[in-house]
Design a protein around this motif. Structure first.
Motif, short mmCIF file in Angstrom:
data_model
loop_
_atom_site.label_atom_id
_atom_site.label_comp_id
_atom_site.label_asym_id
_atom_site.label_seq_id
_atom_site.Cartn_x
_atom_site.Cartn_y
_atom_site.Cartn_z
N GLU A 100 0.79 -1.23 0.00
CA GLU A 100 0.00 0.00 0.00
C GLU A 100 0.82 1.28 0.00
OE1 GLU A 100 -2.73 -0.25 3.25
OE2 GLU A 100 -3.81 -1.90 2.34
N GLY A 101 2.03 1.23 0.50
CA GLY A 101 2.82 2.45 0.60
C GLY A 101 4.20 2.28 -0.01
N PRO A 102 4.89 3.39 -0.23
CA PRO A 102 6.24 3.33 -0.79
C PRO A 102 7.19 2.51 0.10
CG PRO A 102 5.41 5.57 -0.83
CD PRO A 102 4.45 4.76 -0.02
N LEU A 103 8.05 1.75 -0.52
CA LEU A 103 9.03 0.92 0.19
C LEU A 103 10.31 1.71 0.43
CD1 LEU A 103 8.69 -2.34 -1.88
CD2 LEU A 103 7.76 -1.91 0.38
N SER A 104 10.90 1.49 1.58
CA SER A 104 12.21 2.09 1.83
C SER A 104 13.27 1.22 1.15
CB SER A 104 12.49 2.18 3.33
OG SER A 104 12.79 0.91 3.84
N VAL A 105 14.44 1.75 1.03
CA VAL A 105 15.54 1.01 0.40
C VAL A 105 15.80 -0.31 1.13
CG1 VAL A 105 18.01 1.07 -0.11
CG2 VAL A 105 16.61 3.09 -0.53
N LEU A 106 15.62 -0.34 2.43
CA LEU A 106 15.85 -1.55 3.22
C LEU A 106 15.01 -2.71 2.70
CD1 LEU A 106 17.04 -3.03 5.69
CD2 LEU A 106 15.12 -2.14 7.01
N TYR A 107 13.75 -2.46 2.36
CA TYR A 107 12.86 -3.54 1.94
C TYR A 107 12.99 -3.86 0.46
CZ TYR A 107 11.12 -2.71 6.53
OH TYR A 107 11.05 -2.55 7.89
N SER A 108 13.43 -2.91 -0.32
CA SER A 108 13.57 -3.17 -1.75
C SER A 108 14.97 -3.66 -2.13
CB SER A 108 13.22 -1.92 -2.55
OG SER A 108 14.10 -0.87 -2.25
N HIS A 109 15.90 -3.66 -1.20
CA HIS A 109 17.25 -4.14 -1.50
C HIS A 109 17.87 -4.85 -0.31
CE1 HIS A 109 16.58 -1.23 -4.70
NE2 HIS A 109 17.41 -1.99 -5.39
N GLY A 110 17.05 -5.56 0.45
CA GLY A 110 17.52 -6.30 1.61
C GLY A 110 18.15 -7.62 1.23
N PRO A 111 18.40 -8.49 2.19
CA PRO A 111 19.07 -9.77 1.94
C PRO A 111 18.35 -10.66 0.92
CG PRO A 111 18.89 -9.35 4.29
CD PRO A 111 18.12 -8.28 3.60
N GLY A 112 17.02 -10.67 0.94
CA GLY A 112 16.28 -11.49 -0.01
C GLY A 112 16.45 -11.03 -1.44
N TRP A 113 16.82 -9.76 -1.60
CA TRP A 113 17.02 -9.20 -2.94
C TRP A 113 18.14 -9.91 -3.67
CZ3 TRP A 113 13.64 -6.90 -5.61
CH2 TRP A 113 13.99 -6.18 -6.74
N GLN A 114 19.17 -10.34 -2.95
CA GLN A 114 20.27 -11.08 -3.57
C GLN A 114 19.78 -12.43 -4.09
OE1 GLN A 114 23.61 -11.27 -0.92
NE2 GLN A 114 23.89 -9.07 -0.90
N ILE A 115 18.89 -13.06 -3.36
CA ILE A 115 18.31 -14.33 -3.81
C ILE A 115 17.51 -14.10 -5.09
CG2 ILE A 115 16.63 -16.15 -3.26
CD1 ILE A 115 17.49 -15.77 -0.30
N VAL A 116 16.65 -13.08 -5.06
CA VAL A 116 15.83 -12.77 -6.23
C VAL A 116 16.71 -12.48 -7.44
CG1 VAL A 116 14.20 -11.10 -7.21
CG2 VAL A 116 13.85 -11.96 -4.89
N ASN A 117 17.70 -11.62 -7.28
CA ASN A 117 18.58 -11.27 -8.40
C ASN A 117 19.39 -12.46 -8.90
OD1 ASN A 117 18.10 -8.56 -9.13
ND2 ASN A 117 19.05 -7.91 -7.23
N GLY A 118 19.71 -13.38 -8.02
CA GLY A 118 20.46 -14.55 -8.44
C GLY A 118 19.63 -15.56 -9.22
N LEU A 119 18.33 -15.55 -9.02
CA LEU A 119 17.46 -16.54 -9.66
C LEU A 119 16.70 -16.02 -10.88
CD1 LEU A 119 15.91 -18.22 -6.50
CD2 LEU A 119 17.71 -19.13 -7.99
N CYS A 120 16.52 -14.72 -10.99
CA CYS A 120 15.71 -14.21 -12.09
C CYS A 120 16.57 -13.46 -13.11
CB CYS A 120 14.59 -13.32 -11.56
SG CYS A 120 15.18 -11.78 -10.84
N HIS A 121 15.95 -13.11 -14.22
CA HIS A 121 16.67 -12.41 -15.28
C HIS A 121 16.63 -10.90 -15.11
CE1 HIS A 121 15.93 -16.39 -17.08
NE2 HIS A 121 17.14 -16.19 -17.53
N LEU A 122 15.50 -10.39 -14.64
CA LEU A 122 15.33 -8.96 -14.41
C LEU A 122 14.53 -8.78 -13.13
CD1 LEU A 122 14.14 -7.96 -18.00
CD2 LEU A 122 16.37 -7.42 -17.01
N ALA A 123 14.76 -7.69 -12.42
CA ALA A 123 13.99 -7.40 -11.20
C ALA A 123 14.04 -5.92 -10.94
CB ALA A 123 14.57 -8.17 -10.01
#
Length: 112
Positions: A72-95
């Protein structure tokens, strides 16, 4: 020739117990083995931001799968680039972050 595809949307409560439902919902709709884990990481990132409801969207077009988690609201950098972000970037082509900065998306099945 245009690519055909499908789109599914579902709102989940912003509660930790729903993460399992997100994984199962994703696995029942797309056959890519990494899709449930990516959906989970996107959901958990928005869950951490305190979103009371998280809308998950799965879209397919040809061989591509796009997974989006939207709060519902804007995400801070913490939530949009936290530890899980490395998993997402490692598994997908674009994010990335949605244009309204209230969600995250990941795409499978396309070249970088």
């Amino acid at each position: 020739m245009p690519e055909s595809g499908h789109t599914w949307r579902k709102a989940f409560k912003g509660e930790p117990i729903e993460a399992e439902h997100v994984r199962l919902w994703t696995a029942r709709r797309v056959s890519h083995s990494d899709a449930p884990l990516i959906a989970n990481e996107l959901y958990v990132a928005l869950l951490g931001s305190g979103a009371p409801v998280i809308e998950m969207t799965l879209s397919t077009a040809g061989t591509r799968i796009r997974i989006t988690a939207h709060g519902e609201g804007p995400l801070s950098v913490l939530y949009s680039h936290g530890p899980g972000w490395q998993i997402v970037n490692g598994l997908c082509h674009l994010a990335g972050l949605t244009t309204d900065e209230c969600g995250l998306w990941a795409q499978l099945g396309a070249n970088r």
